[in-house]
Design an enzyme around this catalytic site. Structure first.
Site, PDB file in Angstrom:
ATOM      1  N   LYS A 196      -1.764  -2.882   4.015  1.00 13.04           N
ATOM      2  CA  LYS A 196      -0.337  -2.460   4.595  1.00 13.04           C
ATOM      3  C   LYS A 196      -0.895  -1.913   5.974  1.00 13.04           C
ATOM      4  O   LYS A 196       0.254  -1.848   6.672  1.00 13.04           O
ATOM      5  CB  LYS A 196       0.155  -1.420   3.577  1.00 13.04           C
ATOM      6  CG  LYS A 196       0.158  -2.124   2.200  1.00 13.04           C
ATOM      7  CD  LYS A 196       0.944  -3.320   2.161  1.00 13.04           C
ATOM      8  CE  LYS A 196       0.511  -4.204   0.945  1.00 13.04           C
ATOM      9  NZ  LYS A 196       0.747  -5.553   0.866  1.00 13.04           N
ATOM     10  N   ASP A 238       6.288  -7.769   2.565  1.00 12.80           N
ATOM     11  CA  ASP A 238       6.429  -7.251   1.306  1.00 12.80           C
ATOM     12  C   ASP A 238       5.911  -5.801   1.282  1.00 12.80           C
ATOM     13  O   ASP A 238       5.389  -5.349   2.219  1.00 12.80           O
ATOM     14  CB  ASP A 238       5.529  -7.928   0.251  1.00 12.80           C
ATOM     15  CG  ASP A 238       5.624  -7.761  -1.044  1.00 12.80           C
ATOM     16  OD1 ASP A 238       4.621  -7.714  -1.800  1.00 12.80           O
ATOM     17  OD2 ASP A 238       6.735  -7.257  -1.496  1.00 12.80           O
ATOM     18  N   ASN A 239       6.309  -5.019   0.373  1.00 13.39           N
ATOM     19  CA  ASN A 239       5.879  -3.688   0.032  1.00 13.39           C
ATOM     20  C   ASN A 239       6.180  -2.788   1.261  1.00 13.39           C
ATOM     21  O   ASN A 239       5.397  -1.534   1.280  1.00 13.39           O
ATOM     22  CB  ASN A 239       4.429  -3.801  -0.326  1.00 13.39           C
ATOM     23  CG  ASN A 239       3.801  -4.857  -1.164  1.00 13.39           C
ATOM     24  OD1 ASN A 239       3.017  -5.697  -0.809  1.00 13.39           O
ATOM     25  ND2 ASN A 239       4.166  -4.647  -2.529  1.00 13.39           N
ATOM     26  N   GLU A 256       6.556  -5.507  -8.110  1.00  9.69           N
ATOM     27  CA  GLU A 256       6.209  -6.692  -9.131  1.00  9.69           C
ATOM     28  C   GLU A 256       6.060  -6.059 -10.611  1.00  9.69           C
ATOM     29  O   GLU A 256       5.271  -5.036 -10.760  1.00  9.69           O
ATOM     30  CB  GLU A 256       5.036  -7.516  -8.656  1.00  9.69           C
ATOM     31  CG  GLU A 256       4.094  -6.741  -8.200  1.00  9.69           C
ATOM     32  CD  GLU A 256       3.718  -6.607  -6.612  1.00  9.69           C
ATOM     33  OE1 GLU A 256       5.065  -6.407  -6.172  1.00  9.69           O
ATOM     34  OE2 GLU A 256       2.912  -6.266  -6.310  1.00  9.69           O
ATOM     35  N   ASP A 315       2.069  -9.945   3.785  1.00  7.06           N
ATOM     36  CA  ASP A 315       1.514  -9.199   2.124  1.00  7.06           C
ATOM     37  C   ASP A 315       0.215  -9.035   2.229  1.00  7.06           C
ATOM     38  O   ASP A 315      -0.187  -8.815   1.217  1.00  7.06           O
ATOM     39  CB  ASP A 315       2.103 -10.267   1.345  1.00  7.06           C
ATOM     40  CG  ASP A 315       2.102  -9.487   0.012  1.00  7.06           C
ATOM     41  OD1 ASP A 315       1.789 -10.471  -0.892  1.00  7.06           O
ATOM     42  OD2 ASP A 315       2.145  -8.344  -0.136  1.00  7.06           O
TER      43      ASP A 315
HETATM   44  O1  LIG Z   1      -2.664  -4.347  -1.043  1.00  5.47           O
HETATM   45  C1  LIG Z   1      -1.753  -5.128  -1.554  1.00  5.47           C
HETATM   46  N1  LIG Z   1      -1.934  -6.143  -0.787  1.00  5.47           N
HETATM   47  C2  LIG Z   1      -2.894  -6.820  -0.191  1.00  5.47           C
HETATM   48  C3  LIG Z   1      -3.950  -7.856  -0.903  1.00  5.47           C
HETATM   49  C4  LIG Z   1      -4.567  -8.517  -0.047  1.00  5.47           C
HETATM   50  N2  LIG Z   1      -5.009  -9.861   0.104  1.00  5.47           N
HETATM   51  N3  LIG Z   1      -5.561 -10.152   1.107  1.00  5.47           N
HETATM   52  C5  LIG Z   1      -5.643  -9.329   1.903  1.00  5.47           C
HETATM   53  C6  LIG Z   1      -5.901  -9.492   3.344  1.00  5.47           C
HETATM   54  C7  LIG Z   1      -6.050 -10.703   3.875  1.00  5.47           C
HETATM   55  C8  LIG Z   1      -6.408 -10.910   5.426  1.00  5.47           C
HETATM   56  C9  LIG Z   1      -6.967  -9.934   5.906  1.00  5.47           C
HETATM   57  N4  LIG Z   1      -7.419  -9.632   7.251  1.00  5.47           N
HETATM   58  C10 LIG Z   1      -7.479  -8.342   7.346  1.00  5.47           C
HETATM   59  N5  LIG Z   1      -7.029  -7.458   6.366  1.00  5.47           N
HETATM   60  C11 LIG Z   1      -6.622  -8.632   5.480  1.00  5.47           C
HETATM   61  C12 LIG Z   1      -6.428  -8.463   4.230  1.00  5.47           C
HETATM   62  N6  LIG Z   1      -5.006  -8.084   1.371  1.00  5.47           N
HETATM   63  C13 LIG Z   1      -0.734  -4.934  -2.438  1.00  5.47           C
HETATM   64  C14 LIG Z   1      -0.656  -3.640  -3.112  1.00  5.47           C
HETATM   65  C15 LIG Z   1       0.249  -3.346  -4.199  1.00  5.47           C
HETATM   66  C16 LIG Z   1       0.263  -1.986  -4.898  1.00  5.47           C
HETATM   67  C17 LIG Z   1       1.394  -1.515  -5.143  1.00  5.47           C
HETATM   68  C18 LIG Z   1       1.020  -0.436  -6.092  1.00  5.47           C
HETATM   69  C19 LIG Z   1       0.005   0.259  -6.403  1.00  5.47           C
HETATM   70  F1  LIG Z   1       0.136   1.289  -7.206  1.00  5.47           F
HETATM   71  C20 LIG Z   1      -1.113  -0.581  -6.236  1.00  5.47           C
HETATM   72  C21 LIG Z   1      -1.147  -1.788  -5.182  1.00  5.47           C
HETATM   73  C22 LIG Z   1       1.282  -4.183  -4.246  1.00  5.47           C
HETATM   74  C23 LIG Z   1       1.228  -5.310  -3.488  1.00  5.47           C
HETATM   75  O2  LIG Z   1       2.430  -6.234  -3.688  1.00  5.47           O
HETATM   76  C24 LIG Z   1       0.601  -5.581  -2.413  1.00  5.47           C
HETATM   77  O3  LIG Z   1       0.649  -6.903  -1.690  1.00  5.47           O
HETATM   78 MG   LIG Z   2       2.730  -7.587  -1.838  1.00  5.54          MG
END
Ligand SMILES: O=C(NCCc1nnc(-c2ccc3[nH]cnc3c2)[nH]1)c1cc(-c2ccc(F)cc2)cc(O)c1O
Ligand SMILES: [Mg+2]
Length: 214
Positions: free
Chosen positions: A144, A169-170, A199, A141
């Site tokens: 992406k 997810d997503n 969500e 999650d």
């Molecule tokens: O970007 C998302 N989630 C990612 C956050 C994250 N939290 N931690 C990281 C990480 C952690 C270690 C990592 N190591 C390398 N990259 C890394 C990134 N990334 C995300 C975005 C949406 C979304 C939907 C519609 C929209 F209009 C805008 C947004 C919905 C979701 O359910 C998501 O999960």
């Molecule tokens: Mg997500």
């Protein structure tokens, strides 16, 4: 008030949820994000799919990629059998700090190890760091565009056993097309799509469950 969205979520949890009661913390996050301001938690609809997979797998070792505020971390940790461990990776220090406090409020920090850093740097260290061999469940999650490279890295690091479940997810919104193509076309995975909604919104999204075949 509260400088950031995660901070405002934490404050709402601290003001409304019952300390030590994970379900009340989960409900507090969902009501805040459904009624006050949207946030990228897996949410209650997809959360029920996540719960069902955790209960079916009964995992001893779980990896989560992307902690954010710890919402899915709580959903998983509250359903783990005794002695099981959940390792969650977060890139952003601020997200990690907030997640630690939300997990603490839920009373779930003992089953969870939260590591801050890039998944690509942390994944190769996990076997040694936790004296473990294979994950039973991986919840994907995070960014992406990192879904596919990190899945290949998990294979290369021999962290997947025959039967390990990947739940992503997503896969529809924002989408992870390269990941989907890979798990749906590789002979090494049996993949299944669970349609749902993004969500807190009436937008289509879904989760992909992929079993590694070894
Ligand atoms: O970007 C998302 N989630 C990612 C956050 C994250 N939290 N931690 C990281 C990480 C952690 C270690 C990592 N190591 C390398 N990259 C890394 C990134 N990334 C995300 C975005 C949406 C979304 C939907 C519609 C929209 F209009 C805008 C947004 C919905 C979701 O359910 C998501 O999960
Ligand atoms: Mg997500």
């Amino acid at each position: 008030s509260g400088k950031s969205r995660p901070m405002r979520i934490l404050q709402y949890v601290q003001n409304t949820a019952v300390q030590g009661d994970a379900n009340s913390v989960i409900s507090a996050v969902d009501s805040y994000c459904a009624n006050v301001e949207w946030a990228m938690n897996v949410g209650d609809k997809k959360g029920e799919i996540l719960d069902a997979v955790v209960l079916d797998v009964r995992p001893r070792w779980v990896l989560e990629l992307g902690t954010y505020c710890g919402y899915s971390t709580m959903r998983i940790a509250r359903l783990l059998p005794p002695g099981a461990r959940l390792i969650t990776l977060e890139m952003n220090h601020h997200y990690a700090q907030v997640a630690k406090q939300i997990l603490g409020h839920a009373g779930l920090d003992s089953q969870v190890d939260l590591l801050v850093g890039a998944s690509s740097a942390l994944i190769p260290q996990l076997k040694k760091k936790f004296d473990m061999d294979k994950f039973d469940l991986v919840f994907i999650d995070h960014w992406k565009t990192s879904y596919l490279p990190d899945t290949k890295l998990l294979e290369e690091c021999d962290l997947l056993a025959s039967g390990t479940v990947l739940l992503a997810d997503n896969v529809t919104c924002p989408g992870a097309p390269e990941y989907l193509h890979y798990v749906r076309n590789s002979p090494r995975y049996k993949s299944l799509y669970f349609p749902s909604q993004l969500e807190y919104l009436r937008v289509e999204d879904g989760m992909e469950k992929s079993v590694f075949l070894g």
